[in-house]
Design a protein around this motif. Structure first.
Motif, PDB file in Angstrom:
ATOM      1  N   ALA A 158       0.829  -1.203   0.000  1.00 25.31           N
ATOM      2  CA  ALA A 158       0.000   0.000   0.000  1.00 25.31           C
ATOM      3  C   ALA A 158       0.867   1.258   0.000  1.00 25.31           C
ATOM      4  O   ALA A 158       0.563   2.238  -0.703  1.00 25.31           O
ATOM      5  N   GLN A 159       1.920   1.258   0.791  1.00 29.53           N
ATOM      6  CA  GLN A 159       2.819   2.423   0.821  1.00 29.53           C
ATOM      7  C   GLN A 159       3.512   2.614  -0.520  1.00 29.53           C
ATOM      8  O   GLN A 159       3.663   3.733  -1.009  1.00 29.53           O
ATOM      9  N   ALA A 190       2.364   1.661  -3.406  1.00 29.82           N
ATOM     10  CA  ALA A 190       1.349   2.130  -4.359  1.00 29.82           C
ATOM     11  C   ALA A 190       1.102   3.634  -4.199  1.00 29.82           C
ATOM     12  O   ALA A 190       0.896   4.354  -5.180  1.00 29.82           O
ATOM     13  N   GLY A 191       1.143   4.119  -2.931  1.00 28.45           N
ATOM     14  CA  GLY A 191       0.946   5.531  -2.704  1.00 28.45           C
ATOM     15  C   GLY A 191       2.063   6.379  -3.282  1.00 28.45           C
ATOM     16  O   GLY A 191       1.819   7.490  -3.762  1.00 28.45           O
ATOM     17  N   ARG A 192       3.293   5.876  -3.257  1.00 28.41           N
ATOM     18  CA  ARG A 192       4.422   6.655  -3.769  1.00 28.41           C
ATOM     19  C   ARG A 192       4.533   6.582  -5.291  1.00 28.41           C
ATOM     20  O   ARG A 192       4.923   7.545  -5.939  1.00 28.41           O
ATOM     21  N   THR A 193       4.232   5.438  -5.847  1.00 31.32           N
ATOM     22  CA  THR A 193       4.413   5.262  -7.292  1.00 31.32           C
ATOM     23  C   THR A 193       3.147   5.583  -8.099  1.00 31.32           C
ATOM     24  O   THR A 193       3.214   5.683  -9.335  1.00 31.32           O
ATOM     25  N   ARG A 194       1.985   5.746  -7.374  1.00 30.62           N
ATOM     26  CA  ARG A 194       0.703   5.974  -8.034  1.00 30.62           C
ATOM     27  C   ARG A 194       0.317   4.785  -8.922  1.00 30.62           C
ATOM     28  O   ARG A 194      -0.335   4.947  -9.943  1.00 30.62           O
ATOM     29  N   ARG A 232      -1.557   1.004  -8.913  1.00 26.32           N
ATOM     30  CA  ARG A 232      -2.537   0.291  -8.114  1.00 26.32           C
ATOM     31  C   ARG A 232      -1.901  -0.897  -7.391  1.00 26.32           C
ATOM     32  O   ARG A 232      -0.988  -1.541  -7.912  1.00 26.32           O
ATOM     33  N   GLU A 233      -2.434  -1.202  -6.235  1.00 23.69           N
ATOM     34  CA  GLU A 233      -1.872  -2.298  -5.427  1.00 23.69           C
ATOM     35  C   GLU A 233      -1.994  -3.632  -6.167  1.00 23.69           C
ATOM     36  O   GLU A 233      -1.077  -4.465  -6.113  1.00 23.69           O
TER      37      GLU A 233
END
Length: 248
Positions: A19-20, A22-26, A28-29
């Motif tokens: 999840a982290q 995915a948040g940095r790379t934009r 999807r998980e």
């Protein structure tokens, strides 16, 4: 070691959850989970797969070029260079509606038609054929025929009385016996009127009076004085309506 295993190991070494990442790379998980299993079917093609791999490797501190080179080796080599024109060329040509200049010929034809109709209307509503001019001098306009005089109105019928009321005034100069009734025969008065007494009766449509001593009374009907209706001791019967009474 495969690309998916390499990226998963680097993420775990960095202490980062999916999840982290995915948040940095934009990204999807679900796509990251698939890449770590070496499943690139969710990326949408090799072009996007290389982009995701490069982005994840850079975020985790790996050499992105080395990871992308490994991806190319495992998936048939590096892609051929593509011209920018081929990438951005629209598959379907958009036909732009050509703006046409106003059709002035049609507009002029409509304007001339309106003028012609207006002129015909003016001529038809005028006095007839236009008057020709001689040496630029226009003859005096012919006066329009005046409307024929209306025939005199038919003589009106005789004016009806304003009211259908009958007013009878009796002044007794001598004692006189009277009997008064209306148009339906209903008795209004019956008795003797003493000398010097004046009495007035009113009813609609018609009134009848019988006088026992015609020479002892003076009558006034509807405001008109009739005087003495007969001789002393004479029995007289008179009937009056709304119309002016006739003298007898």
């Amino acid at each position: 070691m495969s690309i998916g295993v390499t990226l998963a190991a680097a993420r775990n070494a960095a202490g980062m959850t999916v999840a982290q990442l995915a948040g940095r790379t934009r990204i999807r998980e679900t796509v990251i989970y698939a890449i770590e299993r070496d499943d690139f079917s969710m990326c949408g093609g090799d072009f996007y797969s290389r982009g995701h791999v490069r982005n994840i490797a850079r975020t985790l501190g790996l050499d992105p070029d080395a990871i992308v080179h490994q991806f190319d080796e495992e998936h048939g080599g590096a892609p051929r260079p593509v011209r920018a024109a081929a990438v951005f060329q629209a598959e379907t040509r958009i036909k732009l509606r050509e703006r046409r200049s106003p059709n002035w010929s049609t507009a002029m034809a409509i304007a001339l038609a309106i003028v012609a109709v207006f002129g015909v209307t003016r001529v038809m509503s005028g006095s007839g054929t236009p008057v020709a001019t001689v040496d630029g001098v226009k003859p005096a306009a012919t006066p329009k025929a005046t409307a024929s005089a209306r025939p005199p109105a038919a003589s009106k019928a005789a004016a009806k009385p304003v009211s259908d009321m009958v007013t009878l005034q009796v002044k007794a100069t001598k004692p006189s016996w009277l009997e008064i009734s209306d148009s339906k025969g209903k008795q209004m008065f019956r008795g003797t009127l003493p000398a010097g007494v004046t009495s007035t009766w009113k009813t609609r449509k018609r009134m009848q009076i019988t006088i026992g001593n015609a020479g002892g009374v003076d009558l006034k009907v509807n405001g008109k004085r009739l005087g003495v209706p007969g001789k002393s001791g004479e029995l007289v019967t008179r009937s009056f309506g709304p119309e002016p009474p006739r003298s007898r």
